[in-house]
Design a protein around this motif. Structure first.
Motif, PDB file in Angstrom:
ATOM      1  N   GLU A 119      81.094  86.949  40.913  1.00 18.74           N
ATOM      2  CA  GLU A 119      82.409  87.049  41.563  1.00 18.74           C
ATOM      3  C   GLU A 119      83.266  85.847  41.152  1.00 18.74           C
ATOM      4  N   GLY A 120      82.604  84.710  40.961  1.00 17.48           N
ATOM      5  CA  GLY A 120      83.317  83.538  40.446  1.00 17.48           C
ATOM      6  C   GLY A 120      83.937  83.847  39.091  1.00 17.48           C
ATOM      7  N   HIS A 121      83.133  84.426  38.183  1.00 14.26           N
ATOM      8  CA  HIS A 121      83.671  84.804  36.863  1.00 14.26           C
ATOM      9  C   HIS A 121      84.837  85.781  37.021  1.00 14.26           C
ATOM     10  N   LEU A 122      84.608  86.779  37.877  1.00 18.91           N
ATOM     11  CA  LEU A 122      85.604  87.837  38.060  1.00 18.91           C
ATOM     12  C   LEU A 122      86.942  87.278  38.583  1.00 18.91           C
ATOM     13  N   LEU A 123      86.849  86.230  39.411  1.00 16.44           N
ATOM     14  CA  LEU A 123      88.067  85.684  40.017  1.00 16.44           C
ATOM     15  C   LEU A 123      88.658  84.510  39.220  1.00 16.44           C
ATOM     16  N   ALA A 124      87.985  84.117  38.133  1.00 21.70           N
ATOM     17  CA  ALA A 124      88.492  82.986  37.341  1.00 21.70           C
ATOM     18  C   ALA A 124      89.942  83.177  36.869  1.00 21.70           C
ATOM     19  N   PRO A 125      90.369  84.420  36.525  1.00 22.01           N
ATOM     20  CA  PRO A 125      91.773  84.578  36.101  1.00 22.01           C
ATOM     21  C   PRO A 125      92.780  84.253  37.210  1.00 22.01           C
ATOM     22  N   MET A 126      92.302  84.181  38.471  1.00 26.75           N
ATOM     23  CA  MET A 126      93.207  83.828  39.578  1.00 26.75           C
ATOM     24  C   MET A 126      93.674  82.373  39.477  1.00 26.75           C
ATOM     25  N   LEU A 127      93.028  81.601  38.602  1.00 28.05           N
ATOM     26  CA  LEU A 127      93.432  80.208  38.412  1.00 28.05           C
ATOM     27  C   LEU A 127      94.631  80.101  37.464  1.00 28.05           C
ATOM     28  N   GLU A 128      94.973  81.185  36.810  1.00 30.70           N
ATOM     29  CA  GLU A 128      96.052  81.142  35.817  1.00 30.70           C
ATOM     30  C   GLU A 128      97.423  81.328  36.478  1.00 30.70           C
ATOM     31  N   ASP A 129      98.479  80.991  35.719  1.00 29.55           N
ATOM     32  CA  ASP A 129      99.839  81.070  36.272  1.00 29.55           C
ATOM     33  C   ASP A 129     100.229  82.492  36.647  1.00 29.55           C
ATOM     34  N   LEU A 140      82.932  92.294  32.808  1.00 31.28           N
ATOM     35  CA  LEU A 140      82.240  91.016  33.041  1.00 31.28           C
ATOM     36  C   LEU A 140      81.138  90.882  32.021  1.00 31.28           C
ATOM     37  N   VAL A 141      81.298  89.954  31.114  1.00 31.16           N
ATOM     38  CA  VAL A 141      80.339  89.826  30.016  1.00 31.16           C
ATOM     39  C   VAL A 141      79.859  88.383  29.902  1.00 31.16           C
ATOM     40  N   SER A 142      78.581  88.187  30.183  1.00 28.11           N
ATOM     41  CA  SER A 142      78.049  86.825  30.135  1.00 28.11           C
ATOM     42  C   SER A 142      76.680  86.841  29.478  1.00 28.11           C
ATOM     43  N   GLY A 143      75.945  85.733  29.622  1.00 25.12           N
ATOM     44  CA  GLY A 143      74.614  85.659  29.039  1.00 25.12           C
ATOM     45  C   GLY A 143      73.620  86.560  29.763  1.00 25.12           C
ATOM     46  N   GLY A 144      73.881  86.836  31.037  1.00  9.96           N
ATOM     47  CA  GLY A 144      72.934  87.621  31.826  1.00  9.96           C
ATOM     48  C   GLY A 144      73.446  88.993  32.234  1.00  9.96           C
ATOM     49  N   HIS A 145      74.745  89.240  32.073  1.00  6.57           N
ATOM     50  CA  HIS A 145      75.318  90.497  32.559  1.00  6.57           C
ATOM     51  C   HIS A 145      76.314  91.109  31.586  1.00  6.57           C
ATOM     52  N   SER A 146      76.349  92.438  31.551  1.00  6.13           N
ATOM     53  CA  SER A 146      77.469  93.176  30.935  1.00  6.13           C
ATOM     54  C   SER A 146      77.803  94.243  31.952  1.00  6.13           C
ATOM     55  N   MET A 147      78.971  94.156  32.564  1.00  9.67           N
ATOM     56  CA  MET A 147      79.298  95.105  33.630  1.00  9.67           C
ATOM     57  C   MET A 147      80.744  95.554  33.538  1.00  9.67           C
ATOM     58  N   LEU A 148      80.959  96.815  33.883  1.00 13.47           N
ATOM     59  CA  LEU A 148      82.315  97.319  34.079  1.00 13.47           C
ATOM     60  C   LEU A 148      82.452  97.561  35.570  1.00 13.47           C
ATOM     61  N   ILE A 149      83.450  96.950  36.170  1.00 14.82           N
ATOM     62  CA  ILE A 149      83.572  97.029  37.629  1.00 14.82           C
ATOM     63  C   ILE A 149      84.968  97.498  38.023  1.00 14.82           C
ATOM     64  N   ARG A 150      85.015  98.456  38.921  1.00 15.71           N
ATOM     65  CA  ARG A 150      86.315  98.830  39.481  1.00 15.71           C
ATOM     66  C   ARG A 150      86.566  97.906  40.669  1.00 15.71           C
ATOM     67  N   LEU A 269      93.258 102.999  36.065  1.00 16.77           N
ATOM     68  CA  LEU A 269      93.602 101.581  36.277  1.00 16.77           C
ATOM     69  C   LEU A 269      94.480 101.071  35.132  1.00 16.77           C
ATOM     70  N   GLU A 270      95.534 100.333  35.492  1.00 13.55           N
ATOM     71  CA  GLU A 270      96.478  99.881  34.468  1.00 13.55           C
ATOM     72  C   GLU A 270      96.266  98.434  34.056  1.00 13.55           C
ATOM     73  N   ARG A 271      95.282  97.793  34.674  1.00 10.08           N
ATOM     74  CA  ARG A 271      95.002  96.387  34.338  1.00 10.08           C
ATOM     75  C   ARG A 271      93.524  96.221  34.017  1.00 10.08           C
ATOM     76  N   ILE A 272      93.249  95.420  32.992  1.00  7.35           N
ATOM     77  CA  ILE A 272      91.857  95.073  32.670  1.00  7.35           C
ATOM     78  C   ILE A 272      91.732  93.558  32.709  1.00  7.35           C
ATOM     79  N   VAL A 273      90.691  93.093  33.397  1.00  2.31           N
ATOM     80  CA  VAL A 273      90.363  91.663  33.424  1.00  2.31           C
ATOM     81  C   VAL A 273      89.091  91.474  32.600  1.00  2.31           C
ATOM     82  N   VAL A 274      89.125  90.562  31.650  1.00  3.26           N
ATOM     83  CA  VAL A 274      87.926  90.249  30.856  1.00  3.26           C
ATOM     84  C   VAL A 274      87.457  88.866  31.281  1.00  3.26           C
ATOM     85  N   ALA A 275      86.218  88.744  31.726  1.00  4.79           N
ATOM     86  CA  ALA A 275      85.743  87.433  32.185  1.00  4.79           C
ATOM     87  C   ALA A 275      84.272  87.243  31.875  1.00  4.79           C
ATOM     88  N   GLY A 276      83.791  86.017  32.004  1.00  6.91           N
ATOM     89  CA  GLY A 276      82.412  85.667  31.651  1.00  6.91           C
ATOM     90  C   GLY A 276      82.395  85.035  30.265  1.00  6.91           C
TER      91      GLY A 276
END
Ligand code: KG4
Ligand code: ZN
Length: 344
Positions: A119-129, A140-150, A269-276
């Protein structure tokens, strides 16, 4: 010292789930005030992967000095709450962050917030302007996970697809190892790929033509392994490495992009967030932005891989889950869907 107005909250974020010690101070009114990161990469590199006991010990060594550093930098005496990664991750490493958060919480008489690492990864874009608005599709793509989440709203998550075998970051790391690149391999492989021909090898795009939103990367990894062996036998591995890296990266990115766009369309969905961590991959960032007709959001590069800022901002958004300090939570596995709306 910063005077914190009654309506603003100051959160100390602590990340120790794997091989980075991350600390940050986030103010709900003023945003990110300070952050510090210590990477253990050099310690683990000789072993070719993360050694859990070494990770825990290094977190113990680095955590307090890093906390002191961000507190000094922001001229803060104590935060209003402490957010820490409570899982998923290496339990020993998590215990270090959880122990520190709860100890400081007792000393400072402030609440603690256990945060889900993904969830931290998922919310990281909230730090941007320009943070994304809900709803969105998260890749969500990291060393331990590859997930598509609605993501309908904060805490309202439905996992549409996940990896059936290797996570994509793991596939990058293992392929990098095959190509003789160090640990962690993802960034090194991406760098090598810049000088290669991505059309040199036609590697499989795993499960891209199947309706499922799940991923599988072991077949791609095996296909690369077979070509590496062949090049080795034919005595041309050295000159083929960049082409192999570029062709692998292209196949992995094509798969991620095709599946993400299909999932976004299927869910309307009209927005995609890429994180991890793999969200730091330049080709992935470019391709998804070029090929998706909606909006694409990602964190700045430094906040794709593990960091304290994403835990601090997730904690700020989950203040309703704050608890009295004194009980350390550390979970090796933890379902993202089980989190639910904050405060419920
Ligand atoms: O999110 P993260 O820092 O840690 C986990 O939660 O797992 O992700 C680390 C993963 C590693 O597998 C690393 O190789 C990969 O992200 N990674 C990359 C890049 N930067 C990091 N993979 C591809 N391209 C990159 N530029
Ligand atoms: Zn991570």
């Amino acid at each position: 010292m910063v005077t914190v107005p009654p309506f603003s909250m100051l959160i100390l974020g602590i990340e120790t789930s794997c091989d980075e010690t991350g600390v940050a101070l986030y103010c709900t009114e003023r945003g990110l005030l300070a952050e510090a990161l210590h990477s253990q990469v050099d310690l683990h590199a000789v072993y070719g992967g993360v050694v859990p006991e070494i990770a825990s010990r290094d977190h113990v060594r680095m955590l307090l000095p890093l906390i002191q550093r961000v507190m000094d930098e922001a001229a803060i005496e104590k935060p209003d709450a402490i957010a820490y990664t409570a899982g998923p991750g290496l339990v020993g490493a998590l215990m270090v962050g959880g122990g520190m958060a709860n100890g400081l919480g007792l000393a400072w008489d402030c609440p603690v917030i256990p945060v889900h690492h993904m969830e931290g990864h998922l919310l990281a874009p909230m730090l941007e302007d320009e943070p994304p608005a809900y709803p969105f599709l998260a890749l969500l793509v990291s060393g331990g996970h590859s997930m598509l989440i609605r993501v309908r709203s904060l805490g309202d998550y439905r996992v549409l697809g996940t990896t059936l075998d290797d996570a994509v970051g793991e596939a990058f790391d293992k392929t990098a190892k095959l190509l003789g690149l160090g640990y962690p391999g993802g960034p090194a492989l991406a760098k090598l790929a810049e000088t290669g021909d991505e059309t040199a090898y036609d590697f499989p795009r795993p499960m891209v033509n199947k309706p499922t939103m799940d991923f599988s990367f072991s077949g791609l990894k095996t296909a690369v392994m077979l070509e590496v062996r062949k090049a080795e036998t034919e005595g041309r591995l050295e000159e083929s490495r960049a082409d192999l890296a570029a062709s692998f990266q292209r196949a992995a990115v094509d798969t991620l992009v095709a599946k993400s766009i299909r999932a976004a369309r299927a869910e309307g969905l009209e927005r995609i967030v890429v994180a991890g961590g793999v969200g730091a991959n330049k080709l992935l960032r470019k391709e998804i932005a070029d090929r998706f007709d909606g909006e694409v959001y990602y964190p700045r590069l430094a906040f794709c891989t593990d960091n304290g800022a994403m835990i601090a901002v997730a904690g700020a958004l989950r203040l309703a889950d704050a608890a009295t300090a004194g009980q350390i939570r550390a979970r090796a596995r933890w379902s993202l869907e089980s989190l639910g709306i904050p405060g419920r």
